[in-house]
Design a protein around this motif. Structure first.
Motif, mmCIF file in Angstrom:
data_model
loop_
_atom_site.group_PDB
_atom_site.id
_atom_site.type_symbol
_atom_site.label_atom_id
_atom_site.label_comp_id
_atom_site.label_asym_id
_atom_site.label_seq_id
_atom_site.Cartn_x
_atom_site.Cartn_y
_atom_site.Cartn_z
ATOM 1 N N GLU A 148 0.817 -1.215 0.000
ATOM 2 C CA GLU A 148 0.000 0.000 0.000
ATOM 3 C C GLU A 148 0.853 1.270 0.000
ATOM 4 O OE1 GLU A 148 0.133 -1.457 4.356
ATOM 5 O OE2 GLU A 148 0.112 -2.289 2.328
ATOM 6 N N GLU A 173 1.070 2.806 -3.594
ATOM 7 C CA GLU A 173 -0.129 3.198 -4.330
ATOM 8 C C GLU A 173 0.063 4.569 -4.976
ATOM 9 O OE1 GLU A 173 -3.459 0.949 -1.501
ATOM 10 O OE2 GLU A 173 -3.157 3.114 -1.366
ATOM 11 N N ARG A 195 -5.251 0.682 -5.802
ATOM 12 C CA ARG A 195 -5.485 0.552 -4.372
ATOM 13 C C ARG A 195 -5.361 -0.911 -3.965
ATOM 14 N NH1 ARG A 195 -4.530 4.940 -4.995
ATOM 15 N NH2 ARG A 195 -5.680 6.838 -4.442
#
Length: 203
Positions: free
Chosen positions: A59, A62, A70
């Motif tokens: 993450e 991203e 995502r």
């Protein structure tokens, strides 16, 4: 599930099914072993730790400008995965189709950081290099059904050891066809292989 138990049950079941075909004279079945190499992407997808404190997960990468980039946690047939429709769409597509037939085993200790010895341990159950992989064992047992019992298209087969004293080695029933499109060159007319980056062009 421990890997040893998985191999003991699944490996013997697969071997038994293949050998049974030979014993009963039915159409022989084939075993395809796929070794997929990768780095963190494989581990982060199949052993998700999204949001775990102290763990830098995918993450962090991203793209804030792309709303579709995502990371998310999804479960397929009881298998939790970290999915991303932009960076890993094939993971979702594969498990949507095959999750009910798949087993993911996490937490296998390699006791090493060397890629090659870890690959050897996953294929054979040993890091010492003195055991054959499952494909080599079955290839030796089933070699009487064809010219070659075991074909390696990636040059990663583990062929060490002997079947029994007086018996041929695992390698005697195996064929390695290379990992640089050599097979494609032989069977596809007009195909012009490209040398790896940094190497001289093929003649």
């Amino acid at each position: 599930m421990r890997r040893r138990d998985l191999l003991g049950a699944g490996g013997l079941a697969a071997a038994g099914g293949l050998l049974a075909g030979r014993a009963h004279g039915s159409q022989p079945r084939k075993l395809i072993t796929v070794a997929i190499y990768g780095g963190w992407d494989v581990s982060l997808a199949l052993d998700p730790k999204l949001g775990v404190a102290g763990f830098d997960g995918p993450e962090l990468d991203e793209d804030p400008e792309d709303p579709d980039d995502r990371e998310d946690l999804a479960t397929f047939a009881g298998i939790p995965l970290a999915v991303n429709p932009v960076k890993r769409p094939s993971v979702t597509a594969f498990f949507e189709q095959w999750a009910s037939h798949a087993v993911v085993v996490n937490g296998v200790s390699m006791a090493a950081i060397s890629h090659q010895s870890s690959v050897r341990r996953m294929l054979t159950g040993s890091g010492t290099g003195d055991l054959p992989d499952l494909g080599a064992v079955l290839g030796a047992e089933l070699s009487g059904l064809g010219a070659v019992g075991y074909v390696d298209l990636a040059n990663q087969s583990q062929l060490a050891g002997l079947v029994d004293p007086g018996q041929p080695s695992w390698a005697a029933s195996a064929a390695r066809l290379g990992e640089r499109d050599q097979m494609r060159t032989l069977i596809e007319p007009g195909y012009d292989p490209v040398a790896p980056e940094g190497h001289a062009p093929y003649p």
